[in-house]
Design a protein around this motif. Structure first.
Motif, PDB file in Angstrom:
ATOM      1  N   PRO A   6       0.874  -0.980  -0.193  1.00 59.41           N
ATOM      2  CA  PRO A   6      -0.237  -0.309  -0.249  1.00 59.41           C
ATOM      3  C   PRO A   6       0.998   1.028  -0.068  1.00 59.41           C
ATOM      4  N   THR A   7       0.336   2.222  -0.929  1.00 60.39           N
ATOM      5  CA  THR A   7       1.061   3.617  -0.511  1.00 60.39           C
ATOM      6  C   THR A   7       0.780   4.296   1.015  1.00 60.39           C
ATOM      7  N   THR A   8       2.215   5.343   0.647  1.00 60.20           N
ATOM      8  CA  THR A   8       2.288   5.650   1.837  1.00 60.20           C
ATOM      9  C   THR A   8       0.848   7.048   2.354  1.00 60.20           C
ATOM     10  N   ALA A   9       0.019   7.000   0.856  1.00 63.39           N
ATOM     11  CA  ALA A   9      -1.295   8.015   2.079  1.00 63.39           C
ATOM     12  C   ALA A   9      -2.169   7.256   1.760  1.00 63.39           C
ATOM     13  N   ALA A  70      13.020   2.880   8.540  1.00 58.95           N
ATOM     14  CA  ALA A  70      13.635   2.361  10.312  1.00 58.95           C
ATOM     15  C   ALA A  70      12.433   1.968  10.510  1.00 58.95           C
ATOM     16  N   LEU A  71      11.273   2.816  10.575  1.00 57.33           N
ATOM     17  CA  LEU A  71       9.846   2.551  11.593  1.00 57.33           C
ATOM     18  C   LEU A  71       9.577   0.670  10.961  1.00 57.33           C
ATOM     19  N   GLN A  72       9.612   0.631  10.022  1.00 61.05           N
ATOM     20  CA  GLN A  72       8.869  -0.874  10.220  1.00 61.05           C
ATOM     21  C   GLN A  72       9.672  -2.002  10.606  1.00 61.05           C
ATOM     22  N   GLN A  73      10.906  -1.500  11.098  1.00 62.56           N
ATOM     23  CA  GLN A  73      11.279  -2.924  11.537  1.00 62.56           C
ATOM     24  C   GLN A  73      10.661  -3.143  12.697  1.00 62.56           C
ATOM     25  N   PRO A  74      10.907  -4.743  13.048  1.00 57.58           N
ATOM     26  CA  PRO A  74      10.682  -5.260  14.931  1.00 57.58           C
ATOM     27  C   PRO A  74      11.149  -5.052  15.979  1.00 57.58           C
ATOM     28  N   ASN A  75      12.797  -4.796  15.333  1.00 54.52           N
ATOM     29  CA  ASN A  75      13.696  -4.662  16.395  1.00 54.52           C
ATOM     30  C   ASN A  75      13.149  -3.223  17.086  1.00 54.52           C
ATOM     31  N   GLU A 128       0.879  -0.441  12.994  1.00 55.48           N
ATOM     32  CA  GLU A 128       0.693  -1.262  11.432  1.00 55.48           C
ATOM     33  C   GLU A 128       0.316  -0.827  10.336  1.00 55.48           C
ATOM     34  N   CYS A 129       0.205   0.184  10.802  1.00 52.29           N
ATOM     35  CA  CYS A 129      -0.102   1.178   9.333  1.00 52.29           C
ATOM     36  C   CYS A 129       0.823   1.857   8.795  1.00 52.29           C
ATOM     37  N   ILE A 130       1.938   2.089  10.115  1.00 50.82           N
ATOM     38  CA  ILE A 130       3.673   1.784   9.459  1.00 50.82           C
ATOM     39  C   ILE A 130       4.514   1.267   8.227  1.00 50.82           C
ATOM     40  N   ARG A 131       3.487  -0.293   8.298  1.00 51.31           N
ATOM     41  CA  ARG A 131       3.939  -1.538   8.079  1.00 51.31           C
ATOM     42  C   ARG A 131       3.005  -1.557   6.642  1.00 51.31           C
ATOM     43  N   GLY A 132       2.061  -1.008   6.805  1.00 51.58           N
ATOM     44  CA  GLY A 132       0.992  -1.508   4.872  1.00 51.58           C
ATOM     45  C   GLY A 132      -0.140  -2.275   5.561  1.00 51.58           C
ATOM     46  N   LYS A 133      -0.388  -2.660   6.945  1.00 52.13           N
ATOM     47  CA  LYS A 133      -0.990  -3.079   7.531  1.00 52.13           C
ATOM     48  C   LYS A 133      -2.356  -2.294   8.454  1.00 52.13           C
ATOM     49  N   PHE A 134      -3.262  -3.493   7.976  1.00 54.29           N
ATOM     50  CA  PHE A 134      -4.343  -2.613   8.352  1.00 54.29           C
ATOM     51  C   PHE A 134      -5.678  -3.303   9.211  1.00 54.29           C
ATOM     52  N   ASP A 135      -4.809  -4.312  10.113  1.00 56.82           N
ATOM     53  CA  ASP A 135      -5.754  -5.277  10.978  1.00 56.82           C
ATOM     54  C   ASP A 135      -6.334  -4.954  12.008  1.00 56.82           C
ATOM     55  N   GLU A 136      -5.713  -4.155  12.750  1.00 53.06           N
ATOM     56  CA  GLU A 136      -6.167  -3.395  14.056  1.00 53.06           C
ATOM     57  C   GLU A 136      -6.771  -2.239  13.346  1.00 53.06           C
TER      58      GLU A 136
END
Length: 214
Positions: A6-9, A70-75, A128-136
């Motif tokens: 997904p795009t950042t928008a 960097a924000l998308q990293q799990p660390n 989640e949105c940072i990682r392109g996921k929208f489950d929540e």
């Protein structure tokens, strides 16, 4: 077939919707709006409230690719470092704003853990949105649709808000005297002018009473 990223928008839009759902599902805020404790435009003030929470975070469409990666990293350490670089708030900051706005704008002192729960929801949506996921976001949307009784009403509600924003944009363009108006592309408008608040009422035990607006 791989799913398109997904795009950042799109991520930013889902984040904004997720925050709005979280606030609409907050019982303390819903009660305050229903009873007009924030004034006659309590519903509009709730919409502004959601925008104020969104504005605590950097717009995902403006974050540089390296910082976003960097924000998308799990660390956690990497995430914290990147978050500091783009001025991301901590969960405690979000909770503090939730409590302060409830007190300032609706004159409600939330003394349970519900603000913490809302802050946790906002942070999960953000992560989640940072990682392109929208489950929540989808989960909150489902809860909100159940509250309204119809999923179509949810979509209609957001379309109606967008339409009102467009009308406000036209009104601003036609008003030659409004030199101090905010940028029309921003998600939120300033809250309605506050009425002069009465001095807080203190009971015999020294506790400040919550004054509910009529």
């Amino acid at each position: 077939m791989a799913t398109a990223t997904p795009t950042t928008a799109t991520c930013q839009s889902n984040f904004e919707q997720g925050v709005a759902f979280a606030l609409h599902l907050w019982p303390a805020l819903s009660l305050a709006v229903q009873n007009r404790w924030g004034g006659q435009d309590s519903e509009g003030k709730r919409d502004w409230f959601a925008g104020a929470i969104v504005d605590l975070f950097a717009d995902l469409t403006t974050i540089s690719a390296p910082a976003l990666a960097a924000l998308q990293q799990p660390n956690p350490q990497s995430t914290t470092t990147a978050a500091a670089a783009v001025d991301e708030p901590e969960q405690a900051d979000v909770e503090a704003v939730l409590l302060q706005v409830m007190l300032d704008e609706f004159e409600v002192n939330v003394d349970d853990d519900s603000a913490l729960e809302v802050a946790e929801q906002v942070m999960r949506v953000r992560t989640e949105c940072i990682r392109g996921k929208f489950d929540e976001v989808d989960k909150l949307r489902g809860r909100f649709a159940s509250k309204l009784g119809n999923a179509d009403k949810v979509q209609a509600m957001f379309k109606e808000v967008e339409a009102k924003d467009e009308e406000a944009e036209w009104d601003t363009d036609d008003d030659d005297d409004d030199d101090d108006s905010e940028d029309d592309d921003e998600m939120t408008d300033a809250p309605p002018a506050r009425k002069e608040k009465e001095a807080p009422e203190v009971d015999e035990d020294g506790f400040t009473k919550v004054v509910k607006r009529k």
